[in-house]
Design a protein around this motif. Structure first.
Motif, PDB file in Angstrom:
ATOM      1  N   TYR A 115      64.882 -52.674  65.588  1.00 38.96           N
ATOM      2  CA  TYR A 115      66.129 -51.988  65.899  1.00 38.96           C
ATOM      3  C   TYR A 115      66.802 -52.605  67.121  1.00 38.96           C
ATOM      4  N   GLY A 166      69.356 -51.421  62.393  1.00 37.79           N
ATOM      5  CA  GLY A 166      67.996 -51.655  61.945  1.00 37.79           C
ATOM      6  C   GLY A 166      67.939 -52.824  60.989  1.00 37.79           C
ATOM      7  N   ILE A 179      67.419 -38.343  63.132  1.00 40.36           N
ATOM      8  CA  ILE A 179      68.302 -39.353  62.558  1.00 40.36           C
ATOM      9  C   ILE A 179      69.340 -38.614  61.724  1.00 40.36           C
ATOM     10  N   TRP A 228      69.605 -51.630  69.620  1.00 45.89           N
ATOM     11  CA  TRP A 228      70.357 -50.441  70.017  1.00 45.89           C
ATOM     12  C   TRP A 228      71.704 -50.843  70.570  1.00 45.89           C
ATOM     13  N   ASP A 242      60.506 -50.990  68.229  1.00 48.46           N
ATOM     14  CA  ASP A 242      60.279 -52.336  67.711  1.00 48.46           C
ATOM     15  C   ASP A 242      58.795 -52.652  67.627  1.00 48.46           C
ATOM     16  N   GLN A 265      71.992 -46.789  61.999  1.00 45.23           N
ATOM     17  CA  GLN A 265      71.473 -45.451  62.198  1.00 45.23           C
ATOM     18  C   GLN A 265      72.145 -44.801  63.412  1.00 45.23           C
ATOM     19  N   MET A 323      61.233 -45.487  65.371  1.00 43.57           N
ATOM     20  CA  MET A 323      62.323 -46.415  65.653  1.00 43.57           C
ATOM     21  C   MET A 323      62.047 -47.275  66.883  1.00 43.57           C
ATOM     22  N   ASP A 329      72.027 -42.629  58.351  1.00 48.11           N
ATOM     23  CA  ASP A 329      71.215 -43.788  57.998  1.00 48.11           C
ATOM     24  C   ASP A 329      71.911 -44.495  56.830  1.00 48.11           C
ATOM     25  N   LEU A 368      61.954 -41.846  70.255  1.00 45.80           N
ATOM     26  CA  LEU A 368      62.120 -42.930  69.287  1.00 45.80           C
ATOM     27  C   LEU A 368      60.817 -43.254  68.578  1.00 45.80           C
TER      28      LEU A 368
END
Length: 248
Positions: free
Chosen positions: A201, A219, A239, A203, A184, A228, A182, A242, A177
């Motif tokens: 993000y 996101g 990814i 999850w 935080d 995503q 991706m 998106d 990630l």
């Protein structure tokens, strides 16, 4: 704001008749149904965000990706959204599944049916989604949900997942990630680069379908939000979907 449009048929259902090839002829393996991914929002709207079709590189252009995003994009107003929906090529993109399986809070929560097209608010924009048939389990989840009215309650798939995979069981997930950008922001990063910069993000879980492992995220940033889908293979990730979820 949810506006239901009953004038459009959601799906055209067809019956297939299986036949046995003559002796000596090879029988091709049956095509697998595409896997659709979507979001169930707190207002009850279901938004398809992506589709995985492992047969697509064979049936489409060579090298075509097995992932695509066939659902319509957002619009600035109801007028433009309705005008676009009257075009024949737009209606082709509405051939989404009727039956969906909802996963929320790390577990399978309900099975639901999408019954009609609905026009949904998306912050300062509008977009087409699917209305869900009355369902006691879903109603309970929606009533218990907190947060933004347009925020996600859970992720939905057109097929049952083989497993919900805890993050701790995915090797090198943090590194994957981080490589994708991706993760935080820390409080220090927020102070350093500004509160209104970057994306955080949420999850919505990681799910396995055979050899396919995917994670779904919401996101959110100052300029809007999106959804995503990340496909993970070994210690690598990409990814694959998106989708812009709205902004002002």
């Amino acid at each position: 704001m949810t506006r239901t449009v009953n004038a459009y048929a959601l799906l055209a259902m067809t019956l297939g008749i299986a036949c046995t090839p003559p002796p000596g002829e090879s029988q091709e393996p049956p095509a697998q149904e595409p896997l659709w991914v979507g979001i169930l929002r707190r207002d009850g709207g279901l938004i398809p965000i992506g589709r995985y079709d492992r047969d697509r590189p064979v049936t489409a252009d060579p090298g075509a990706d097995v992932w695509d995003q066939p659902w319509p994009e957002l619009f600035d107003s109801e007028t433009t959204a309705i005008a676009a929906s009257e075009q024949a090529d737009w209606r082709l993109t509405t051939a989404a599944p009727v039956r969906w399986h909802l996963y929320a809070d790390g577990e399978r929560a309900a099975t639901l049916d999408a019954t009609q097209l609905s026009l949904l608010g998306a912050l300062c924009m509008v977009g087409w989604g699917l209305g869900v048939a009355a369902n006691a389990e879903v109603e309970t989840l929606l009533n218990q949900a907190t947060g933004r009215y347009e925020g996600p309650v859970g992720v939905v798939f057109s097929q049952l997942a083989d497993a919900v995979v805890p993050e701790a069981e995915i090797p090198a997930l943090d590194e994957i990630l981080r490589e994708l950008g991706m993760v935080d922001r820390t409080e220090e990063e927020r102070r350093r680069i500004g509160e209104h910069t970057g994306v955080d993000y949420d999850w919505l879980g990681f799910y396995r379908f055979g050899n396919l492992l995917v994670g779904v995220a919401n996101g959110r940033g100052y300029e809007g939000e999106g959804y995503q889908v990340v496909e993970i293979q070994g210690d690598q990730g990409r990814i694959v979907v998106d989708v812009y979820g709205g902004g002002c």
